[in-house]
Design a protein around this motif. Structure first.
Motif, PDB file in Angstrom:
ATOM      1  N   VAL A  25      21.317  19.218  71.074  1.00 11.27           N
ATOM      2  CA  VAL A  25      21.011  18.065  70.165  1.00 11.27           C
ATOM      3  C   VAL A  25      22.526  17.652  69.572  1.00 11.27           C
ATOM      4  CG1 VAL A  25      20.179  17.112  68.084  1.00 11.27           C
ATOM      5  CG2 VAL A  25      18.531  18.344  69.791  1.00 11.27           C
ATOM      6  N   HIS A  26      23.160  18.716  69.076  1.00  9.71           N
ATOM      7  CA  HIS A  26      24.524  18.309  68.390  1.00  9.71           C
ATOM      8  C   HIS A  26      25.554  17.910  69.590  1.00  9.71           C
ATOM      9  CE1 HIS A  26      24.410  20.090  64.383  1.00  9.71           C
ATOM     10  NE2 HIS A  26      23.270  20.651  64.841  1.00  9.71           N
ATOM     11  N   THR A  27      25.584  18.550  70.771  1.00  9.28           N
ATOM     12  CA  THR A  27      26.315  17.858  71.826  1.00  9.28           C
ATOM     13  C   THR A  27      25.898  16.400  72.110  1.00  9.28           C
ATOM     14  OG1 THR A  27      26.510  20.098  72.863  1.00  9.28           O
ATOM     15  CG2 THR A  27      27.005  18.351  74.336  1.00  9.28           C
ATOM     16  N   ALA A  28      24.902  16.243  72.154  1.00  7.00           N
ATOM     17  CA  ALA A  28      24.300  14.629  72.526  1.00  7.00           C
ATOM     18  C   ALA A  28      24.981  13.759  71.472  1.00  7.00           C
ATOM     19  CB  ALA A  28      22.806  14.645  72.516  1.00  7.00           C
ATOM     20  N   ASP A  29      24.512  14.353  70.062  1.00  5.35           N
ATOM     21  CA  ASP A  29      25.217  13.482  69.019  1.00  5.35           C
ATOM     22  C   ASP A  29      26.639  13.261  69.036  1.00  5.35           C
ATOM     23  OD1 ASP A  29      22.774  13.268  68.155  1.00  5.35           O
ATOM     24  OD2 ASP A  29      22.687  14.917  66.717  1.00  5.35           O
ATOM     25  N   ALA A  30      27.418  14.504  69.568  1.00  5.45           N
ATOM     26  CA  ALA A  30      28.932  14.307  69.367  1.00  5.45           C
ATOM     27  C   ALA A  30      29.389  13.312  70.555  1.00  5.45           C
ATOM     28  CB  ALA A  30      29.551  15.727  69.569  1.00  5.45           C
ATOM     29  N   GLU A  31      28.765  13.683  71.898  1.00  7.44           N
ATOM     30  CA  GLU A  31      29.027  12.746  72.698  1.00  7.44           C
ATOM     31  C   GLU A  31      28.813  11.052  72.533  1.00  7.44           C
ATOM     32  OE1 GLU A  31      29.942  13.342  76.308  1.00  7.44           O
ATOM     33  OE2 GLU A  31      30.332  15.460  76.163  1.00  7.44           O
ATOM     34  N   ALA A  32      27.668  10.948  72.018  1.00  2.54           N
ATOM     35  CA  ALA A  32      27.342   9.392  71.631  1.00  2.54           C
ATOM     36  C   ALA A  32      28.250   8.970  70.716  1.00  2.54           C
ATOM     37  CB  ALA A  32      25.899   9.546  71.263  1.00  2.54           C
ATOM     38  N   GLU A  33      28.744   9.873  69.740  1.00  3.07           N
ATOM     39  CA  GLU A  33      29.512   9.373  68.646  1.00  3.07           C
ATOM     40  C   GLU A  33      30.944   9.098  69.167  1.00  3.07           C
ATOM     41  OE1 GLU A  33      31.727  10.882  64.431  1.00  3.07           O
ATOM     42  OE2 GLU A  33      30.098  12.049  65.480  1.00  3.07           O
ATOM     43  N   TRP A  34      31.317   9.886  70.216  1.00  2.40           N
ATOM     44  CA  TRP A  34      32.727   9.611  70.683  1.00  2.40           C
ATOM     45  C   TRP A  34      32.847   8.432  71.482  1.00  2.40           C
ATOM     46  CZ3 TRP A  34      34.106   9.724  75.680  1.00  2.40           C
ATOM     47  CH2 TRP A  34      35.372   9.493  76.100  1.00  2.40           C
ATOM     48  N   THR A  35      31.692   8.268  72.333  1.00  2.00           N
ATOM     49  CA  THR A  35      31.700   7.061  73.092  1.00  2.00           C
ATOM     50  C   THR A  35      31.637   5.747  72.328  1.00  2.00           C
ATOM     51  OG1 THR A  35      30.463   8.601  74.632  1.00  2.00           O
ATOM     52  CG2 THR A  35      30.316   6.233  75.192  1.00  2.00           C
ATOM     53  N   HIS A  36      30.914   5.834  71.414  1.00  6.71           N
ATOM     54  CA  HIS A  36      30.719   4.707  70.477  1.00  6.71           C
ATOM     55  C   HIS A  36      32.331   4.457  70.063  1.00  6.71           C
ATOM     56  CE1 HIS A  36      26.529   3.503  69.954  1.00  6.71           C
ATOM     57  NE2 HIS A  36      26.247   4.615  69.793  1.00  6.71           N
ATOM     58  N   GLY A  37      33.078   5.390  69.643  1.00  2.46           N
ATOM     59  CA  GLY A  37      34.537   5.225  69.132  1.00  2.46           C
ATOM     60  C   GLY A  37      35.294   4.544  70.262  1.00  2.46           C
ATOM     61  N   LEU A  38      34.958   5.151  71.489  1.00  4.07           N
ATOM     62  CA  LEU A  38      36.018   4.517  72.703  1.00  4.07           C
ATOM     63  C   LEU A  38      35.631   3.253  72.938  1.00  4.07           C
ATOM     64  CD1 LEU A  38      37.596   4.863  74.729  1.00  4.07           C
ATOM     65  CD2 LEU A  38      36.054   5.885  76.457  1.00  4.07           C
ATOM     66  N   ILE A  39      34.218   2.786  72.867  1.00  2.00           N
ATOM     67  CA  ILE A  39      33.739   1.372  73.077  1.00  2.00           C
ATOM     68  C   ILE A  39      34.363   0.426  71.982  1.00  2.00           C
ATOM     69  CG2 ILE A  39      31.678  -0.371  72.970  1.00  2.00           C
ATOM     70  CD1 ILE A  39      30.306   2.281  74.293  1.00  2.00           C
ATOM     71  N   ALA A  40      34.220   0.888  71.017  1.00  2.00           N
ATOM     72  CA  ALA A  40      34.926   0.078  69.774  1.00  2.00           C
ATOM     73  C   ALA A  40      36.500   0.004  70.077  1.00  2.00           C
ATOM     74  CB  ALA A  40      34.613   0.618  68.285  1.00  2.00           C
ATOM     75  N   ARG A  41      37.344   0.898  70.300  1.00  2.99           N
ATOM     76  CA  ARG A  41      38.453   0.862  70.567  1.00  2.99           C
ATOM     77  C   ARG A  41      38.954  -0.052  71.770  1.00  2.99           C
ATOM     78  NH1 ARG A  41      37.965   6.140  69.014  1.00  2.99           N
ATOM     79  NH2 ARG A  41      37.915   7.017  70.980  1.00  2.99           N
TER      80      ARG A  41
END
Length: 199
Positions: free
Chosen positions: A159-175
């Protein structure tokens, strides 16, 4: 998926035509030998294998100035280009790729149009969230890992890995959406990321 296929196809495509030493130099400059299986032997092996599979075309050039055998240069074929983009798109959308494959895909994401990269990364988040939901059918993160004994720590990690992956991907999309980086059709995406002296 093997990261070395994506890395080697991408590096050869980047040059248009390259010999093994150039491919190796690029990948080492990017640090790929530290985070993937892109070691010298595997790079040269991959070049030969990809040529046997029709994904690269071999060009034999003049004998080396050091008196060794002729240097072989490689050029990506149409089938190789199709395979490269298939691997790239798969690696960007799959939630379960190993770190080396994800890293290779991020290294070449700029070969895609900006809008497509965003679409693929949003699909990645959708798949991460779906996978997380399947885990939480059997495990309630709010209840803590102890509810399943020490095995709960595994699901807690997922669950923590999934949350971290999603958070990082959201940040990349925003950039990307706010104009970061140079993508296909916008100019030279690889300025400043090739080894010194590489055109």
């Amino acid at each position: 998926m093997s990261a070395i296929r994506l890395l080697v196809l991408g590096a050869v495509r980047l040059h248009g035509r390259a010999h093994g030493y150039q491919v190796r130099g690029d990948l080492e400059y990017w640090g790929a030998h530290e985070w993937s299986n892109a070691k010298p032997g595997s790079i040269y092996h991959a070049l030969r294998q990809l040529a046997k599979q029709g994904l690269l075309h071999e060009h034999e050039t003049a004998p080396s100035t050091a008196g060794g055998p002729p240097r072989t240069e490689y050029e990506i074929t149409e089938a190789g280009t199709e395979e490269y983009f298939r691997l790239l798109r798969e690696a960007l959308t799959s939630y379960d790729q190993k770190t080396d494959v994800k890293s290779a895909a991020i290294g070449f994401v700029v070969d895609l149009p900006r809008a497509e990269a965003v679409t693929l990364l949003k699909e990645r988040i959708r798949r991460i969230e779906h996978w997380r939901a399947t885990v939480t059918e059997h495990y309630d993160p709010a209840g803590g890992p102890q509810q399943l004994g020490h095995i709960g720590e595994i699901m807690n990690l997922w669950v923590h890995t999934a949350d971290a992956e999603a958070e990082w991907t959201h940040g990349l999309i925003a950039r990307i959406e706010t104009g970061a980086y140079t993508f296909a059709g916008e100019g030279d995406p690889f300025t400043d990321v090739l080894a010194d002296g590489t055109p």
